[in-house]
Design an enzyme around this catalytic site. Structure first.
Site, PDB file in Angstrom:
ATOM      1  N   LYS A  92       0.842  -1.195   0.000  1.00 29.20           N
ATOM      2  CA  LYS A  92       0.000   0.000   0.000  1.00 29.20           C
ATOM      3  C   LYS A  92       0.878   1.247   0.000  1.00 29.20           C
ATOM      4  O   LYS A  92       1.725   1.419   0.875  1.00 29.20           O
ATOM      5  CB  LYS A  92      -0.889   0.016   1.248  1.00 29.20           C
ATOM      6  CG  LYS A  92      -2.229  -0.661   1.066  1.00 29.20           C
ATOM      7  CD  LYS A  92      -3.087  -0.374   2.269  1.00 29.20           C
ATOM      8  CE  LYS A  92      -4.515  -0.803   2.072  1.00 29.20           C
ATOM      9  NZ  LYS A  92      -5.319  -0.471   3.264  1.00 29.20           N
ATOM     10  N   ILE A  93       0.640   2.063  -1.023  1.00 23.40           N
ATOM     11  CA  ILE A  93       1.343   3.344  -1.153  1.00 23.40           C
ATOM     12  C   ILE A  93       0.276   4.436  -1.218  1.00 23.40           C
ATOM     13  O   ILE A  93      -0.596   4.394  -2.100  1.00 23.40           O
ATOM     14  CB  ILE A  93       2.184   3.415  -2.442  1.00 23.40           C
ATOM     15  CG1 ILE A  93       3.195   2.258  -2.503  1.00 23.40           C
ATOM     16  CG2 ILE A  93       2.884   4.779  -2.561  1.00 23.40           C
ATOM     17  CD1 ILE A  93       4.305   2.298  -1.482  1.00 23.40           C
TER      18      ILE A  93
END
Ligand code: E4P
Length: 223
Positions: A92-93
């Protein structure tokens, strides 16, 4: 459509996996921080072990970086991939201008990405166009400041379909069962749901009423 588990709680994950509907898991730093303080990596390994116990070899599991510095984000992502060695892992960015370069660098390395914290149409389509495997729209937080999350979801869905873009739309930040229903009907590919809603999603007072009636009628008939 798919239902993911929005939790890092091992018991909740197990209860969902044993019922066969869950096809992915999303975590974030705050979700992990709700668990008893422990070794972060060890806890993720326990989640992966649970997944494998149910024969679900590589369902998507999102683990979020905990830095805002691009090079450090890439370093953490690579470390997670090396540490967990799990086919379904996606990093997750959070969405952002600098973060788009992180997404590209990770995709160039063959690392799956869930671009998260998307609150608008433009953020989601930029994340998708940068190559994210998943784009996560936060329904509850979009609504918090008065915007129509359903409209955002359906607009993103239309554009990604027009582009023939393979990115999948995950809708999170679920506050009510209605959020789940509306997100799926608006075209979300996935809704990631806090486990507290799962039992509610399966129950209805009229169901309880009619099942009790059937049992009562039949038992009386058998007497
Ligand atoms: C998805 O996993 C999101 O991180 C999560 O649903 C966010 O929920 P919140 O907006 O209630 O923190």
């Amino acid at each position: 459509m798919k239902i993911f588990i929005d939790s890092a709680n091992l018991k909740d994950i197990e209860e969902a996996l044993k019922r066969g509907f869950a096809s992915g898991i999303t975590t974030n730093p705050s979700i992990l921080a709700k668990e008893k303080k422990c070794d972060f990596k060890e806890h993720i390994h326990k989640i992966i072990s649970l997944v494998r116990e149910f024969g679900l070899r590589d369902i998507p599991l999102s683990v979020e970086v905990f830095s805002t510095e691009p090079d450090e984000m890439v370093r953490q992502a690579e470390q997670f991939v090396k540490e967990f060695r799990y086919e379904g892992l996606n990093i997750k960015i959070p969405i952002g201008w600098d973060e788009l370069s992180v997404i590209k660098r990770l995709k160039d390395k063959g690392i799956k990405v869930n671009c998260t914290c998307c609150m608008s149409y433009n953020q989601a389509i930029m994340a998708a166009d940068a190559g994210s495997d998943f784009v996560s729209l936060f329904s509850g937080r979009i609504r918090d400041i008065g915007y129509n999350s359903t409209a955002v979801i359906s607009a993103v869905k239309r554009t990604l379909a027009d582009w023939e873009c393979p990115s999948k739309i995950i809708v999170g930040s679920i506050r009510h069962i209605a959020d789940i229903n509306e997100a799926l009907q608006a075209g979300a590919d996935i809704v990631t749901v806090p486990p507290k809603f799962f039992t509610q999603m399966c129950s209805h007072p009229k169901t309880t009423e009619v099942v009790n009636q059937f049992i009562t009628d039949f038992r009386e008939w058998l007497e």
